[in-house]
Motif scaffolding. Structure first.
Motif, PDB file in Angstrom:
ATOM      1  N   SER A   7       0.826  -1.213   0.000  1.00 45.49           N
ATOM      2  CA  SER A   7       0.000   0.000   0.000  1.00 45.49           C
ATOM      3  C   SER A   7       0.862   1.267   0.000  1.00 45.49           C
ATOM      4  O   SER A   7       0.364   2.356   0.257  1.00 45.49           O
ATOM      5  CB  SER A   7      -0.930  -0.008   1.216  1.00 45.49           C
ATOM      6  OG  SER A   7      -0.185  -0.089   2.411  1.00 45.49           O
ATOM      7  N   PRO A  43       1.416   5.543  -1.305  1.00 44.80           N
ATOM      8  CA  PRO A  43      -0.025   5.518  -1.582  1.00 44.80           C
ATOM      9  C   PRO A  43      -0.396   6.046  -2.964  1.00 44.80           C
ATOM     10  O   PRO A  43      -1.315   5.542  -3.584  1.00 44.80           O
ATOM     11  CB  PRO A  43      -0.629   6.390  -0.474  1.00 44.80           C
ATOM     12  CG  PRO A  43       0.510   7.126   0.147  1.00 44.80           C
ATOM     13  CD  PRO A  43       1.739   6.320  -0.104  1.00 44.80           C
ATOM     14  N   ASP A  90      -5.768   0.381  -0.154  1.00 42.28           N
ATOM     15  CA  ASP A  90      -5.778   0.214   1.298  1.00 42.28           C
ATOM     16  C   ASP A  90      -5.108   1.413   1.987  1.00 42.28           C
ATOM     17  O   ASP A  90      -4.736   2.398   1.348  1.00 42.28           O
ATOM     18  CB  ASP A  90      -5.097  -1.114   1.678  1.00 42.28           C
ATOM     19  CG  ASP A  90      -5.711  -1.764   2.916  1.00 42.28           C
ATOM     20  OD1 ASP A  90      -6.289  -1.032   3.742  1.00 42.28           O
ATOM     21  OD2 ASP A  90      -5.596  -2.992   3.074  1.00 42.28           O
ATOM     22  N   ASP A  91      -4.934   1.332   3.290  1.00 38.17           N
ATOM     23  CA  ASP A  91      -4.330   2.447   4.030  1.00 38.17           C
ATOM     24  C   ASP A  91      -2.818   2.246   4.106  1.00 38.17           C
ATOM     25  O   ASP A  91      -2.359   1.154   4.445  1.00 38.17           O
ATOM     26  CB  ASP A  91      -4.933   2.488   5.443  1.00 38.17           C
ATOM     27  CG  ASP A  91      -4.487   3.721   6.206  1.00 38.17           C
ATOM     28  OD1 ASP A  91      -5.282   4.672   6.289  1.00 38.17           O
ATOM     29  OD2 ASP A  91      -3.336   3.746   6.698  1.00 38.17           O
ATOM     30  N   PRO A  99      -3.028  -0.846   6.876  1.00 39.50           N
ATOM     31  CA  PRO A  99      -3.855  -1.578   5.921  1.00 39.50           C
ATOM     32  C   PRO A  99      -4.749  -2.591   6.640  1.00 39.50           C
ATOM     33  O   PRO A  99      -4.369  -3.114   7.701  1.00 39.50           O
ATOM     34  CB  PRO A  99      -2.831  -2.280   5.028  1.00 39.50           C
ATOM     35  CG  PRO A  99      -1.563  -2.290   5.798  1.00 39.50           C
ATOM     36  CD  PRO A  99      -1.595  -1.119   6.716  1.00 39.50           C
TER      37      PRO A  99
END
Lengths: 204, 331
Positions: B154, B157, B163-164, B168
């Motif tokens: 991820s 970004p 996702d984070d 994540p």
């Protein structure tokens, strides 16, 4: 403590080249230290990453290109992810490593040996031949027994193939061609302004 | 939408064969059809981008060109490093001077845009935890899992767009859907030491030691991974890590797809647990014992609750005679 005469050692061509090759606005770094705070490799660095950034901003080429840190960066992207000014710090570290290679610096010799061995394996087989890479590295590294104990565990689990898993010969030729053209270097640019000196690339 | 391409990557045809096999098996079982990128070659991985960005992009672009020629406009890969390489190449090829140099290295035209995606993202976004939950045949009840995503799935970004980047949760959701208990794990995206195992074992062991310790502290029975290099550092090299720390971690490190395949009830040949250096068996036994204990505790609690209810009922009944008694005493 090391004292730097920032005026006499400032290399503006270097500053411009790093900005150009990385595509990053290096002036926007205001030294908040977020990159270093999140860098798990700082423990092993000779220069923390925010200091590398500062030295690039002030054009301290020799000090930057000779440091170990740029070889120990794993491009984990924590710094890039956390930079409040959206600087791709990991890309800057990558570009500095390219320049260090071209300049003949390699203070972390085995890191270079590993990368070179990996790419030689790809150039030869089209894909990485893992067992071949591991054995070649063991021989070249001067510490042949480091991972010897891992062999039985890998063998008994069918994880170590002694034959490369290769693509077709056409695909292998295509990959070999990429490396050949890379080593041959770019044809001399008609306009004088290429900053990366690609023609004198150090062989990977 | 055209068919989904599949780029296994070099590790998945060697040291991480079980990741490839279990990924294919999970996708098949969940209705995701993968079409292999024909005659694929190495993406260049980390070593290529540390040498030159055009070289790295050319090695990846050859594979994107193979995908494009096969009519695949989207390619899924289980390996985060391959994913980063393929995505970075596709991103850089939009820049004309960069593209021209890549075409020189390729000795021919570079491909048009080809989207790359992780198989984790495909399973999470296109199948989803709910559908996975419905397909589970052997829920991983009682199994405490530390979900370890590694650096790249991820991050960064902007490039990965999934996702984070700091916390994540996609793997958490899939494993929870499989019945496992996902532990709170602060080291989800901390680097394991990457490819420094060979050149700087001291660096790699220091970093992997932190991840193993965090998983032990979180009470995990195993660490689920999504990257062949993370898996190798944490599993195959766990003995080297323990030699430095003086611990005996005994921490199994299966791929998340192996845990999913297990929960989906797929045959052992498609899970390949025998490829793990630290066996998962003890973790599964602990989980089973924990599940039995939990079930027994629940049953006991239920029984106690019922008994209490019955006692309350019994205690409530004498109210009529008590009332009569009271009335009698008043009279």
């Amino acid at each position: 403590m090391q004292t730097l005469d920032l005026e006499s050692s400032r290399d503006t061509a270097f500053m411009d080249a790093v900005a150009e090759e990385s595509g990053q606005d290096l002036k926007s770094c205001y030294q908040c230290g977020n990159c270093t705070a999140g860098c798990v490799y700082t423990h092993d660095y000779d220069l923390p990453v925010h200091q590398v950034m500062r030295l690039v901003q002030t054009g301290q080429k020799d000090q930057v290109l000779a440091c170990r840190s740029i070889w120990l960066c794993a491009t984990c992207q924590a710094c890039t992810t956390r930079c409040p000014n959206n600087i791709e710090v990991a890309t800057v570290m990558d570009v500095l490593r390219h320049m260090a290679r071209r300049g003949g610096f390699a203070p972390e010799k085995l890191v270079k040996t590993f990368a070179d061995g990996f790419l030689a394996s790809v150039a030869r087989h089209g894909r990485v031949f893992e067992a071949g890479l591991a054995m070649a590295f063991a021989l070249r590294s001067g510490k042949p027994m480091q991972d010897a104990a891992l062999g039985p565990a890998m063998l008994s689990r069918g994880k170590l193939s002694f034959a490369p898993h290769e693509p077709s010969s056409r695909a292998k030729t295509e990959v070999a061609g990429i490396f050949q053209r890379f080593h041959a270097g770019r044809p001399a640019a008609p306009q004088a302004a290429t900053t990366d000196g690609g023609a004198t690339e150090d062989k990977p | 939408m055209s068919a989904l391409g599949y780029y296994p990557g070099c590790s998945q045809s060697g040291t991480a064969a079980e990741y490839d096999i279990s990924t294919r098996a999970c996708c098949k079982a969940l209705g995701v059809t993968l079409t292999d990128v024909p005659d694929w070659t190495c993406c260049g991985s980390t070593p290529a981008h540390t040498v030159d960005h055009h070289l790295a992009a050319a090695l990846s672009a050859r594979n994107l060109r193979q995908a494009e020629a096969a009519g695949l406009s989207r390619v899924a890969t289980p390996c985060p490093s391959c994913l980063a390489a393929l995505k970075t190449a596709d991103h850089h090829l939009a820049d004309a001077p960069f593209r021209a140099e890549v075409e020189r290295l390729l000795g021919g035209p570079a491909p048009g845009p080809v989207k790359s995606v992780s198989t984790l993202q495909v399973l999470f976004e296109e199948i989803g935890p709910e559908a996975v939950k419905n397909a589970v045949k052997r829920p991983l009840v009682g199994l405490r899992v530390a979900p370890y995503y590694g650096c790249l799935l991820s991050r960064p970004p902007g490039l990965m767009a999934f996702d984070d980047p700091e916390n994540p949760v996609s793997m958490d959701a899939l494993l929870t859907a499989c019945g496992a208990e996902v532990v709170d794990f602060a080291h989800k995206t901390e680097c394991c030491g990457a490819a420094f195992g060979m050149p700087r074992l001291d660096v790699m062991t220091r970093l992997s030691a932190r991840i193993l310790q965090a998983a032990l502290d979180a009470g995990a029975d195993c660490i689920a991974v999504a990257c062949p290099l993370c898996q190798m550092n944490l599993d195959l090299r766990q003995g080297q890590v323990d030699a430095v720390t003086g611990r005996a971690s005994r921490m199994p490190v299966p791929y998340f797809t192996q845990l999913m395949a297990l929960a989906l009830g797929l045959p052992e040949a498609e899970i390949c647990l025998d490829k793990l250096v630290l066996p998962l068996g003890p973790a599964l036994a602990t989980a089973a014992a924990r599940a039995r204990e939990a079930a027994a505790a629940k049953a006991a609690k239920e029984a106690a609750k019922n008994a209490a209810k019955a006692a309350a009922k019994a205690a409530a009944k004498p109210t009529a005679p008590a009332k009569a008694e009271k009335e009698a005493s008043c009279a």
